[in-house]
Design an enzyme around this catalytic site. Structure first.
Site, PDB file in Angstrom:
ATOM      1  N   LYS A  39       0.821  -1.224   0.000  1.00  0.00           N
ATOM      2  CA  LYS A  39       0.000   0.000   0.000  1.00  0.00           C
ATOM      3  C   LYS A  39       0.848   1.265   0.000  1.00  0.00           C
ATOM      4  O   LYS A  39       0.592   2.192  -0.762  1.00  0.00           O
ATOM      5  CB  LYS A  39      -0.914   0.026   1.238  1.00  0.00           C
ATOM      6  N   ASN A  81      -3.203   6.312   5.889  1.00  0.00           N
ATOM      7  CA  ASN A  81      -2.429   5.331   6.646  1.00  0.00           C
ATOM      8  C   ASN A  81      -0.930   5.469   6.419  1.00  0.00           C
ATOM      9  O   ASN A  81      -0.139   4.951   7.192  1.00  0.00           O
ATOM     10  CB  ASN A  81      -2.892   3.921   6.252  1.00  0.00           C
ATOM     11  N   HIS A 132      -4.557  -9.288  10.199  1.00  0.00           N
ATOM     12  CA  HIS A 132      -5.468  -8.600  11.123  1.00  0.00           C
ATOM     13  C   HIS A 132      -6.727  -9.407  11.428  1.00  0.00           C
ATOM     14  O   HIS A 132      -7.789  -8.827  11.677  1.00  0.00           O
ATOM     15  CB  HIS A 132      -5.868  -7.224  10.556  1.00  0.00           C
TER      16      HIS A 132
END
Length: 459
Positions: free
Chosen positions: A125, A148, A194
């Site tokens: 990302k 982020n 996650h």
């Protein structure tokens, strides 16, 4: 700052006063909202108070008075169990949202046509976000980059015609953004991650899918099963991106294909990554192909795209080329804190003098055994030394170095003595840093310093 005017004159509860939380409180206040902020950390409450933010104990608050609860993305929304503020909000019928949702509502209100590129995926990302921002800036666009990747989205300048927001989004942030509808939505890949916060792989993938489901144009990497299914379900305009193996026969596809560093659309070459050190490896070929698909929608093509790719400096600690001495290349990949991340670096190089170790993750380096033929010598540091030595035994020669300074010097000397065309000293620890360093950034910074001290002394 992007003032949040959509809650002007209304009272908003906010929990979590870290960097993005404090930025959100200030943006809400700037837009005319009354903020009631809270945090479990008294020091965070004091910092907010020092900036004029009203703090309260939300356990004692009248929730019927709140228009919304803005939750920090680091605070559990669903798993392992909802945070206590979430329970109070739901009992009162109060919507639970995040700072990205506030941005989306502000964009919809004030500049609905403003370009908004949103990027998610399990891996890659940050590199893709930085690359897209770089390509657009090189082409002369007004670019705001954040989310982020580091800068809170509401700390950026507000959306407006001609200004492009390039935003990295984690699954935590997407989960708090029900109206997410970027002009370009990018999904790189999905692998298990996650699950303690999302419960199941299916739920994790469903959250990622929301980013592209509402996008005007979706760009989807199709080299893993969950992402491929998402691309197949997508009904709107979609660009599929595939990274082909070196001997794979190419067939016409609907989208872009990257093979051996060359990105193609059908028979046409879109970009050639050959010789671009900051975009080595198949994972970076995917990142670059996805970025190319995104920026082409904003007019960055041809020679302008190729030139901007060649000037991309890369990100610190992610296969960062920090120095070269003769044939020897020094690479800082301190961000590789598990075997999956280190695999990308081992695949990108040969004749590797590999510095690894630290606080090991589950599974250690066993998944990397098929790549051991690329490693000339391993230099072990930190708490994982015994476990990693056992995996390397009989397959890769290794030296126990204990500390990074000893390992860096030993690896540099070993690489300098190699007859290979381009020996590589690679810090890619496959471990967390916490046994010897406070963060992977500190570890990478120290490696960079050591290399710069050593290089002038090498033969």
């Amino acid at each position: 700052m992007t003032p949040v005017t959509t809650y002007e004159g209304r009272r908003v509860a906010l929990f979590g006063l870290g960097g993005s939380g404090l930025a959100t409180a200030l943006a809400l206040r700037a837009g005319g909202a009354e903020v009631a902020a809270c945090d479990d950390n008294p020091a965070s409450m004091e910092r907010a108070q020092a900036q004029g933010i009203a703090t309260v104990d939300l356990r004692e608050a009248d929730w019927s008075d709140f228009a919304a609860l803005v939750l920090s993305p680091g605070v559990p929304l669903t798993h392992p169990e909802p945070h206590w503020t979430v329970g109070l909000a739901r009992a009162a019928g109060v919507a639970v949202i995040g700072d990205v949702e506030l941005f989306c509502r502000e964009r919809a209100k004030s500049a609905p046509g403003a370009p908004f590129v949103a990027i998610t995926g399990t891996n890659g990302k940050s590199t893709t976000t930085a690359l897209i921002a770089h390509l657009l800036r090189e082409a002369g666009h007004d670019v705001q980059m954040g989310g982020n990747i580091g800068t809170a989205i509401l700390s950026l300048e507000p959306p407006m015609a001609g200004r492009v927001h390039v935003i990295e989004l984690s699954s935590f942030q997407i989960d708090l953004t029900p109206s997410l509808a970027p002009s370009v939505g990018i999904l790189l890949n999905i692998t298990p991650d996650h699950l303690d916060r999302h419960g199941t792989m299916e739920q994790y993938a469903a959250i990622k899918e929301r980013l592209v489901a509402g996008a005007d144009l979706a760009v989807v990497g199709t080299d893993d099963g969950p992402s491929r299914l998402i691309a197949e379900r997508r009904e709107g305009p979609t660009v599929r991106v595939h990274v082909a193996g070196p001997t794979e026969a190419l067939t016409p596809v609907d989208g872009l294909v990257a093979q051996e560093g060359v990105i193609r659309e059908g028979d046409a070459v879109v970009a050639d990554l050959t010789g671009i050190g900051s975009l080595r490896g198949a994972h970076n070929w995917q990142n670059a192909a996805v970025a190319a698909a995104a920026v082409r929608t904003l007019g960055v093509t041809g020679e302008a795209l190729q030139a901007a790719l060649r000037s991309f400096p890369g990100l610190p600690h992610r296969m960062e080329e920090v120095a070269r001495r003769g044939r020897v290349l020094f690479v800082n990949d301190s961000k590789a804190t598990n075997a999956d991340s280190t695999e990308k670096a081992l695949t990108a190089f040969r004749d590797i003098h590999w510095i690894l170790g630290g606080k090991a993750k589950e599974g250690g380096i066993y998944p990397l055994v098929p790549l051991f033929s690329r490693v000339a010598h391993a230099y072990l540091i930190g708490a994982a030394s015994d476990a990693f030595a056992a995996t390397l035994e009989g397959a890769v020669p290794y030296t126990r170095c204990e500390t990074l300074d000893v390992a860096t010097r030993a690896a540099a000397e070993g690489a300098a003595a190699s007859a290979a065309p381009e020996p590589v000293v690679l810090l890619s620890p496959a471990c967390a840093s916490y046994d010897q360093f406070r963060s992977f950034e500190e570890r990478g910074d120290r490696f960079r310093e050591l290399v710069r001290e050593l290089v002038p002394t090498l033969p």
